[in-house]
Each structure stands twice: as C-alpha cells, then as structure tokens.
Motif scaffolding. Structure first.
Motif, PDB file in Angstrom:
ATOM      1  N   SER A 275       0.844  -1.205   0.000  1.00 42.57           N
ATOM      2  CA  SER A 275       0.000   0.000   0.000  1.00 42.57           C
ATOM      3  C   SER A 275       0.875   1.249   0.000  1.00 42.57           C
ATOM      4  CB  SER A 275      -0.937  -0.005   1.211  1.00 42.57           C
ATOM      5  OG  SER A 275      -1.806  -1.115   1.173  1.00 42.57           O
ATOM      6  N   MET A 276       1.874   1.252  -0.871  1.00 40.18           N
ATOM      7  CA  MET A 276       2.883   2.312  -0.825  1.00 40.18           C
ATOM      8  C   MET A 276       2.292   3.688  -1.116  1.00 40.18           C
ATOM      9  SD  MET A 276       5.048   1.500  -4.329  1.00 40.18           S
ATOM     10  CE  MET A 276       6.003   3.004  -4.259  1.00 40.18           C
ATOM     11  N   TYR A 277       1.187   3.751  -1.836  1.00 37.82           N
ATOM     12  CA  TYR A 277       0.568   5.038  -2.122  1.00 37.82           C
ATOM     13  C   TYR A 277      -0.702   5.274  -1.313  1.00 37.82           C
ATOM     14  CZ  TYR A 277       3.747   5.241  -6.088  1.00 37.82           C
ATOM     15  OH  TYR A 277       4.864   5.275  -6.871  1.00 37.82           O
ATOM     16  N   GLY A 278      -0.989   4.371  -0.373  1.00 39.25           N
ATOM     17  CA  GLY A 278      -2.191   4.515   0.424  1.00 39.25           C
ATOM     18  C   GLY A 278      -3.424   4.021  -0.317  1.00 39.25           C
ATOM     19  N   GLU A 279      -4.551   4.136   0.335  1.00 39.05           N
ATOM     20  CA  GLU A 279      -5.808   3.638  -0.223  1.00 39.05           C
ATOM     21  C   GLU A 279      -6.651   4.748  -0.839  1.00 39.05           C
ATOM     22  OE1 GLU A 279      -6.188   0.486  -0.502  1.00 39.05           O
ATOM     23  OE2 GLU A 279      -4.405   0.071   0.718  1.00 39.05           O
ATOM     24  N   GLU A 280      -6.385   5.990  -0.478  1.00 38.89           N
ATOM     25  CA  GLU A 280      -7.175   7.098  -1.006  1.00 38.89           C
ATOM     26  C   GLU A 280      -6.789   7.383  -2.450  1.00 38.89           C
ATOM     27  OE1 GLU A 280      -9.721   8.707   0.559  1.00 38.89           O
ATOM     28  OE2 GLU A 280      -9.426   7.090   2.010  1.00 38.89           O
ATOM     29  N   PRO A 281      -7.743   7.821  -3.281  1.00 35.49           N
ATOM     30  CA  PRO A 281      -7.406   8.127  -4.676  1.00 35.49           C
ATOM     31  C   PRO A 281      -6.507   9.348  -4.758  1.00 35.49           C
ATOM     32  CG  PRO A 281      -9.617   8.896  -4.164  1.00 35.49           C
ATOM     33  CD  PRO A 281      -9.164   8.079  -2.979  1.00 35.49           C
ATOM     34  N   SER A 282      -5.746   9.425  -5.833  1.00 39.17           N
ATOM     35  CA  SER A 282      -4.939  10.615  -6.081  1.00 39.17           C
ATOM     36  C   SER A 282      -5.853  11.784  -6.426  1.00 39.17           C
ATOM     37  CB  SER A 282      -3.949  10.364  -7.219  1.00 39.17           C
ATOM     38  OG  SER A 282      -4.646  10.215  -8.459  1.00 39.17           O
ATOM     39  N   GLU A 283      -5.370  12.993  -6.214  1.00 42.51           N
ATOM     40  CA  GLU A 283      -6.150  14.168  -6.596  1.00 42.51           C
ATOM     41  C   GLU A 283      -6.419  14.207  -8.099  1.00 42.51           C
ATOM     42  OE1 GLU A 283      -7.821  16.491  -4.881  1.00 42.51           O
ATOM     43  OE2 GLU A 283      -7.373  15.215  -3.153  1.00 42.51           O
TER      44      GLU A 283
END
Length: 219
Positions: free
Chosen positions: A23-31
């Motif tokens: 989960s290196m970029y997290g679970e939230e979507p990018s802007e």
C-alpha cells in the motif's frame, strides 16, 4: 544503459517495490483521479482504461464512482493486490485487469473506451518516441469525443538533472527512472486533439512538480 535494459531493470524494481510495500501510495485516490472522474462524468464516459494502475487506488475509486474500469500495469504483483482489494470493496464486477507493457499496443479494440487515465505513467523510463507511440495508441482506443487525462513530472521538478542521466530527459534517482517533460512535448502530444488544460500541481514531500493534462478527441 540501452532502452530495453533500462526498461527491464525498472520492471524488476517496481515488482520488488510493490511486493515489499503493498500500500505504498495509500488507499485514497490521487487528486488527479478525483479531477478525472469529474471530467469523465461531464463527458458522459462509462468505460475507463487506466494505464499504470499499480495496486489500484485510482482504478478502485473509478469503480466506486460507477465507472467500468480496465486496469493495466506491467506488474502482476500490483494487479493481484488490486483484484484482492476490488473483491474486498465489492467492486470486482466493475474491474478487469491486464498485465501490459505500454511499449506494446494497448489490449483494447479501436474506439472501445470512453476515457483513459494515466497518473505518472507517461513519465516513466520511456523514450520520447515510445511516449508518442503510446499516445497514438490511446487515440486509437478512444471513441470520438473521448477524454485522456494524464500527469507527468516536468523539467521544473527538483529531481530533473539529478542522479544518473540516460539521455532524452530521463534521469534515474533512488532507483526510479523518470522522463521529465518539457512543455513542447505536452503540446506535441496534443496535436490533432483538443487540449483542454495543462494544470501545474505538486505532490508528495519533495515535492514532485507535475502537470495534469486533459485533452479530448474531436467528436
């Protein structure tokens, strides 16, 4: 390092990175994905093709927003994580995945998708020629009026010119090779498209400096 050798080395590096950091970029979507969803809805898009989907935070967001998504990446490890999360979030019926290297033709038929999204995929270790060929492929698979939203790091980024240079504005720093875009490349890639926006933004702690580009095919 020759182009194909750099590509192979980068593929291995990303495989290892996804394996070690699921989960290196997290679970939230990018802007950029949140912006793209608004653009896609305005264009009445239903089918979205994401290039370089990784472990799927943006593809899964598009699915939760009601789009049908085909997610591609050259990392089987990332796509496996994506499928597992899609099952957990109850959107597996709206998401398909395909292992794909963007140096090859896209695995979609002519005019078969409404929108294409690529967050920092075009600025990977691709030559200018390979980037131009990829955008030609994006044009092929989009329907008339289809929309392409992509982001790239540009030559104003702090890491431009830092590390190992591979030519063609490609610099490798910390194991990751990046093709930093000059503005004239953005304009060239929009030739015969409707260039709707080139929006500068920053992301991450460095910060990385990027452009968010929105362009559409004529109807």
């Amino acid at each position: 390092m020759a182009g194909h050798e750099l590509a192979a080395a980068q593929r291995e590096h990303w495989e290892q990175t996804y394996g070690e950091h699921p989960s290196m970029y997290g679970e939230e979507p990018s802007e950029p994905a949140v912006h793209a969803a608004r653009v896609f809805r305005s264009a009445r898009a239903r089918q979205v093709l994401e290039l370089g989907a990784g472990h799927g935070r943006d593809a899964l967001y598009f699915a939760r927003e009601g789009f049908t998504v085909q997610a591609t990446d050259f990392s089987p490890v990332g796509l496996e994580q994506l499928r597992e999360t899609a099952d957990a979030q109850g959107v597996s019926g709206q998401v398909t995945t395909a292992v794909h290297d963007v140096r090859e033709p896209l695995p979609s038929a002519d005019g078969s998708v409404d929108a294409v999204f690529a967050h920092m995929l075009l600025c990977m270790a691709l030559s200018t020629e390979e980037i131009q060929a990829l955008v030609t492929e994006v044009r092929r698979v989009l329907r008339p009026g289809g929309v392409f939203v992509y982001t790239v790091r540009h030559t104003g980024d702090a890491h431009y010119g830092v590390g190992t240079g591979h030519g063609d504005d490609i610099w490798e720093h910390g194991g990751f090779a990046v093709h930093f875009f000059p503005r004239d490349l953005v304009d060239a890639l929009a030739d015969d498209w409707q260039l709707q926006e080139v929006h500068p933004f920053e992301e991450g702690g460095l910060p990385r400096r990027l452009w968010r580009v929105t362009q559409a095919l004529p109807r």
